[in-house]
Scaffold this motif. Structure first.
Motif, PDB file in Angstrom:
ATOM      1  N   PHE A 158       0.809  -1.220   0.000  1.00  0.00           N
ATOM      2  CA  PHE A 158       0.000   0.000   0.000  1.00  0.00           C
ATOM      3  C   PHE A 158       0.844   1.273   0.000  1.00  0.00           C
ATOM      4  O   PHE A 158       0.282   2.365   0.050  1.00  0.00           O
TER       5      PHE A 158
ATOM      6  N   GLY B  80       0.213   4.981  -3.211  1.00  0.00           N
ATOM      7  CA  GLY B  80      -0.559   4.088  -2.365  1.00  0.00           C
ATOM      8  C   GLY B  80      -1.039   4.795  -1.111  1.00  0.00           C
ATOM      9  O   GLY B  80      -0.473   5.806  -0.677  1.00  0.00           O
TER      10      GLY B  80
ATOM     11  N   ARG C 144      -5.312   3.668  -3.322  1.00  0.00           N
ATOM     12  CA  ARG C 144      -4.299   4.509  -3.945  1.00  0.00           C
ATOM     13  C   ARG C 144      -4.984   5.656  -4.662  1.00  0.00           C
ATOM     14  O   ARG C 144      -6.209   5.659  -4.829  1.00  0.00           O
TER      15      ARG C 144
END
Length: 299
Positions: free
Chosen positions: A85, A98, A183
């Protein structure tokens, strides 16, 4: 173990009774009933799809603008972190970041390749997911000014939403039910590298000079009312330096609360409510919290 039994298999960690205070900038608060840290978006989507509606779901990012109450948080607390992420991709006219990427890191990536327009992110503590979810802003710009789209995980799948779809307002975005930002893409334009670096240096210097950036704090405590500055209202009500337990209104910037050491979440929230009451009595203006407060109050 009832909640654990309902969770789908996922790449990541599920931890019961997990301390949350170490994740927060204030360093206060009780534990999560279950702390869920999926490794990637696929795991997150499975979690959202299969988590029973009756189980509360709370998303915690960088926790820079958050008070977790002393009684902790019931249900599943979701924290996105790690490579899955945090990736930042540079394109010719923008940045894809992210949700776990820090705002300042995204600004640095843009500056490194001479992309202008994202310098303001260097002045926002926190991560991209939280910045999108609250339309974070600083130094004259907000997320709404630069966002092209955000990918949001939901129980029904992954959605790509435009800035218009998110209905941005002052310090607010409208996400789908149980939606989690994964994101986002921000547009930028080629600029002079030296000028970009100078603007980021100006922002850093301004923050250092006017905000308690090295303290245990949570960013701006209250939203600016229309046509007003929250710090000025707090100051006019005589609250600069006001303390309760280990919590204090910053002497440097009156719209910041501090954990001076040993504060509880109740100290911080109680002090904030006292400030709101004093400002209302002095000016007739009701300040709204910008810091999010979550969890259970202890008896």
């Amino acid at each position: 173990m009832a909640l654990h039994a309902t969770l789908p298999p996922l790449r990541g960690r599920v931890t019961p009774d997990a301390p949350l205070a170490p994740f927060t900038w204030f360093r206060v608060g009780g534990p999560a009933e279950w702390l869920v840290r999926p490794t990637d978006a696929d795991g997150l989507l499975l979690l959202l799809r299969d988590l029973p509606d009756a189980v509360p779901l709370t998303v915690v990012g960088a926790a820079s603008n958050l008070i977790i109450r002393d009684g902790g948080v019931r249900g599943a607390v979701l924290r996105l972190a790690g490579r899955g992420f945090g990736e930042v991709l540079v394109e010719a006219d923008g940045i894809i970041a992210g949700a776990a990427a820090l705002d300042a890191v995204v600004a640095e990536h843009a500056a490194a390749v001479g992309l202008a327009g994202l310098e303001f992110l260097s002045g926002i503590p926190g991560s991209i997911g939280g910045a999108v979810a609250m339309n974070a802003g600083a130094y004259g710009r907000e997320v709404v000014d630069t966002l092209d789209w955000a990918e949001v995980a939901t129980p029904a799948g992954l959605l790509r939403l435009s800035a218009g779809d998110l209905h941005f307002a002052y310090r607010r975005a409208t996400l789908p039910a149980r939606g989690v930002v994964v994101r986002a893409r921000f547009h930028a334009q080629p600029g002079d590298t030296a000028a970009i670096a100078a603007e980021m240096a100006r922002i850093r210097a301004a923050r250092e000079a006017t905000q308690p950036v090295r303290a245990r704090t949570g960013g701006s405590t209250f939203k600016n009312p229309p046509g007003q500055k929250a710090w000025a209202l707090v100051d006019a009500a005589g609250c600069r330096g006001l303390a309760r337990g280990g919590a204090q209104v910053s002497e440097l910037h009156a719209n910041f609360l501090l954990n001076t050491g040993g504060a509880t979440a109740a100290d911080l929230e109680g002090l904030g409510e006292e400030v709101r009451a004093r400002v209302l009595a002095q000016s007739g203006i009701g300040l709204e919290w910008e810091i999010k407060r979550i969890g259970e109050v202890t008896a």
